[in-house]
Design an enzyme around this catalytic site. Structure first.
Site, PDB file in Angstrom:
ATOM      1  N   ASN A  55       0.833  -1.210   0.000  1.00 35.70           N
ATOM      2  CA  ASN A  55       0.000   0.000   0.000  1.00 35.70           C
ATOM      3  C   ASN A  55       0.859   1.248   0.000  1.00 35.70           C
ATOM      4  O   ASN A  55       0.608   2.213  -0.738  1.00 35.70           O
ATOM      5  CB  ASN A  55      -0.905  -0.005   1.240  1.00 35.70           C
ATOM      6  CG  ASN A  55      -2.359  -0.217   0.891  1.00 35.70           C
ATOM      7  OD1 ASN A  55      -2.737  -0.187  -0.265  1.00 35.70           O
ATOM      8  ND2 ASN A  55      -3.182  -0.453   1.891  1.00 35.70           N
ATOM      9  N   HIS A  79      -2.995   3.587  -1.925  1.00 34.30           N
ATOM     10  CA  HIS A  79      -4.145   2.865  -1.396  1.00 34.30           C
ATOM     11  C   HIS A  79      -5.094   2.383  -2.493  1.00 34.30           C
ATOM     12  O   HIS A  79      -5.717   1.325  -2.348  1.00 34.30           O
ATOM     13  CB  HIS A  79      -4.901   3.746  -0.395  1.00 34.30           C
ATOM     14  CG  HIS A  79      -4.165   3.960   0.894  1.00 34.30           C
ATOM     15  ND1 HIS A  79      -4.067   2.987   1.864  1.00 34.30           N
ATOM     16  CD2 HIS A  79      -3.454   5.024   1.354  1.00 34.30           C
ATOM     17  CE1 HIS A  79      -3.350   3.446   2.882  1.00 34.30           C
ATOM     18  NE2 HIS A  79      -2.961   4.678   2.597  1.00 34.30           N
ATOM     19  N   ASP A  92     -18.716 -25.134  -6.171  1.00 34.49           N
ATOM     20  CA  ASP A  92     -19.960 -24.862  -5.451  1.00 34.49           C
ATOM     21  C   ASP A  92     -19.867 -25.450  -4.049  1.00 34.49           C
ATOM     22  O   ASP A  92     -19.445 -26.599  -3.869  1.00 34.49           O
ATOM     23  CB  ASP A  92     -21.148 -25.486  -6.194  1.00 34.49           C
ATOM     24  CG  ASP A  92     -21.442 -24.786  -7.497  1.00 34.49           C
ATOM     25  OD1 ASP A  92     -20.976 -23.651  -7.660  1.00 34.49           O
ATOM     26  OD2 ASP A  92     -22.121 -25.392  -8.360  1.00 34.49           O
ATOM     27  N   GLU A 120      -6.753  -7.030   5.018  1.00 35.25           N
ATOM     28  CA  GLU A 120      -6.234  -7.909   3.971  1.00 35.25           C
ATOM     29  C   GLU A 120      -6.443  -9.382   4.306  1.00 35.25           C
ATOM     30  O   GLU A 120      -5.837 -10.261   3.692  1.00 35.25           O
ATOM     31  CB  GLU A 120      -4.742  -7.637   3.734  1.00 35.25           C
ATOM     32  CG  GLU A 120      -3.812  -7.993   4.881  1.00 35.25           C
ATOM     33  CD  GLU A 120      -3.651  -6.882   5.912  1.00 35.25           C
ATOM     34  OE1 GLU A 120      -2.633  -6.889   6.614  1.00 35.25           O
ATOM     35  OE2 GLU A 120      -4.524  -5.993   5.980  1.00 35.25           O
ATOM     36  N   ARG A 131      -4.195 -28.428  -1.084  1.00 42.61           N
ATOM     37  CA  ARG A 131      -3.863 -28.272  -2.510  1.00 42.61           C
ATOM     38  C   ARG A 131      -4.594 -27.069  -3.111  1.00 42.61           C
ATOM     39  O   ARG A 131      -4.021 -26.334  -3.939  1.00 42.61           O
ATOM     40  CB  ARG A 131      -4.240 -29.550  -3.274  1.00 42.61           C
ATOM     41  CG  ARG A 131      -3.302 -30.719  -3.004  1.00 42.61           C
ATOM     42  CD  ARG A 131      -3.538 -31.846  -4.004  1.00 42.61           C
ATOM     43  NE  ARG A 131      -4.862 -32.436  -3.849  1.00 42.61           N
ATOM     44  CZ  ARG A 131      -5.121 -33.463  -3.036  1.00 42.61           C
ATOM     45  NH1 ARG A 131      -4.157 -34.005  -2.297  1.00 42.61           N
ATOM     46  NH2 ARG A 131      -6.339 -33.960  -2.969  1.00 42.61           N
TER      47      ARG A 131
END
Length: 477
Positions: A362, A367, A387, A397, A413
């Site tokens: 940032n 920003h 889904d 963050e 994974r």
């Protein structure tokens, strides 16, 4: 010029009417009457030229027809010494009504809004109710008592012209629009003209009716010259709500029909059965149509409120920057996922993600670029989910990924694939915890958070699996 003319009418108009009242009947009195009308014509013509307005031009034309009728009446009565009724003077008088009505309708068209159909219904109801007294008191007697066909037609034309003019002024009064000084003066001029017609018809002494005609000329002239005359046709949208005043007026108009019938029966007069029946039927249809319009409007408003409520609910559940579910939605979703995985006896891994060195990113890029990174990461990661997975913004963050039904290895994974898909070559650290089937949501999230801190301490850019949940402590029996 307009200012001087207006001041002259304001000061000299009442004076001229007073002089007319003091003069004896004859040529001078009738000539002064025509002079007052000519001043009104001139005022409306000046307004039409100054404002370049068709309504004011039509007002001037209508007034000019009336003045032409006044001059012909003067000639027949004071010079030719013949009865001016019926005569071409009546033709000019009758030509005034459609011209004035057209001008009023043009002004009301400028005021049109989305709710104009409601004003149109209201004005139709009001005119239908008020037209019945005109029929009973003026139109029907004119049809029955004329000395000749021409006299009957001309006598019928005046009340019909009044009804036409009444429709125009009611239409203007009921639409949404500017209510300024010029508007009020023009409305007063029309109502005074209608009063003069009725007074002239019923009063044996025509002085009162003639003074009302003179007052109408004066109101019209001053209304054309006031500064607000240029904005009389400007729209001023306001909701076409059924106010208490409007409801009272419409109720009175609807009740005129049975009221006239009751008065006729009480007075022993022959009832106007067909006129009352037809008017009542028309008013009934108009009232039902008005009610149907109100119901449709309420339904539309309810639909709009429902859409707004859904949007507000969506905003309350969604992070505005990334479009992901927010923490409030996450708290509810994690409970639902716990219930579903318990019922299906499937694992439930949860991961907490934190973009590495986001503050430094940032400070270096700004920003706005930091916000773009957050939004871009949310889009890129979402493309790799299936889904049932839920990616939510936890704050700053930090993100949380719920993966009900995945095994711990499959979840690890997936997190590796997400790290590769992170935009602008950035990385993230993640803590992965698998629900033990009994621990509450806050304990599960705490384990994932501790694993996240372990990933950061281990050098960032990696996934650390949380330690198994500790068995719940039980009090001594």
């Amino acid at each position: 010029m307009i200012t001087l003319f207006r001041r002259f009418l304001l000061a000299g108009g009442p004076l001229l009417i007073g002089v007319w009242f003091l003069l004896p009947a004859g040529l001078e009195r009738n000539a002064l009457y025509a002079v007052v009308g000519a001043l009104s014509v001139a005022a409306n013509a000046v307004a039409a030229r100054h404002w370049r307005s068709w309504p004011w031009a039509l007002f001037a034309a209508g007034q000019a027809c009336a003045v032409a009728g006044d001059l012909l009446w003067l000639y027949y009565e004071n010079i030719a010494h013949i009865d001016p009724f019926p005569s071409p003077a009546d033709g000019f008088y009758l030509a005034e009504y459609p011209l004035l009505t057209l001008a009023l309708l043009l002004l009301s068209r400028r005021h049109r809004t989305a709710d104009d159909h409601l004003a149109r219904l209201d004005s139709t109801m009001l005119v239908a109710g008020l037209a019945l007294p005109y029929w009973v008191l003026l139109i029907a007697p004119a049809l029955a008592g004329g000395d000749s066909t021409l006299g009957t037609l001309i006598g019928l034309g005046y009340p019909l012209g009044d009804v036409l003019l009444l429709a125009g002024v009611v239409r203007l009064l009921l639409v949404a629009g500017t209510r300024n000084t010029s508007f009020r003066l023009i409305t007063l001029a029309v109502l005074t003209l209608l009063t003069a017609d009725v007074t002239f018809t019923f009063a044996e002494n025509t002085t009162l009716g003639t003074m009302a005609f003179l007052a109408s000329y004066l109101f019209w002239g001053v209304g054309a010259l006031v500064p607000s005359a240029g904005s009389i046709g400007d729209p001023a949208p306001r909701p076409q709500v059924l106010t208490r005043r409007r409801l009272v007026v419409l109720t009175g108009a609807v009740l005129l029909s049975p009221g006239i019938l009751i008065v006729q029966l009480l007075a022993g007069l022959e009832p106007s059965t067909w006129a009352v029946a037809l008017t009542s039927a028309a008013l009934f249809v108009l009232v039902v149509t008005r009610m149907a319009g109100m119901v449709r409007r309420l339904e539309e408003q309810a639909g709009q409120l429902e859409i707004q409520a859904r949007r507000l609910d969506e905003l309350a559940r969604t992070d505005t920057l990334t479009g992901l579910p927010n923490r409030r939605t996450l708290d509810a979703q994690i409970v639902r996922d716990m219930d579903s995985t318990t019922a299906r006896r499937t694992p439930f891994p949860v991961a907490m993600l934190d973009l590495d060195h986001f503050k430094r990113y940032n400070d270096t890029h700004g920003h706005q670029t930091g916000d773009d990174l957050l939004a871009g990461a949310a889009r890129s990661w979402s493309l790799l989910l299936r889904d049932g997975d839920t990616l939510a913004r936890y704050g700053g963050e930090e993100f949380v990924l719920l993966m009900p039904g995945r095994t711990e290895e499959d979840a690890a994974r997936l997190l590796d694939r997400l790290r590769i898909a992170t935009p602008d070559l950035q990385t993230f650290s993640a803590g992965l915890a698998v629900w033990d089937g009994t621990e509450p949501p806050d304990v599960l999230m705490r384990r994932a958070d501790l694993a996240l801190y372990a990933a950061k301490e281990a050098g960032r850019g990696r996934v650390v699996r949380a330690a198994p949940a500790r068995p719940a402590a039980h009090p001594l029996q």
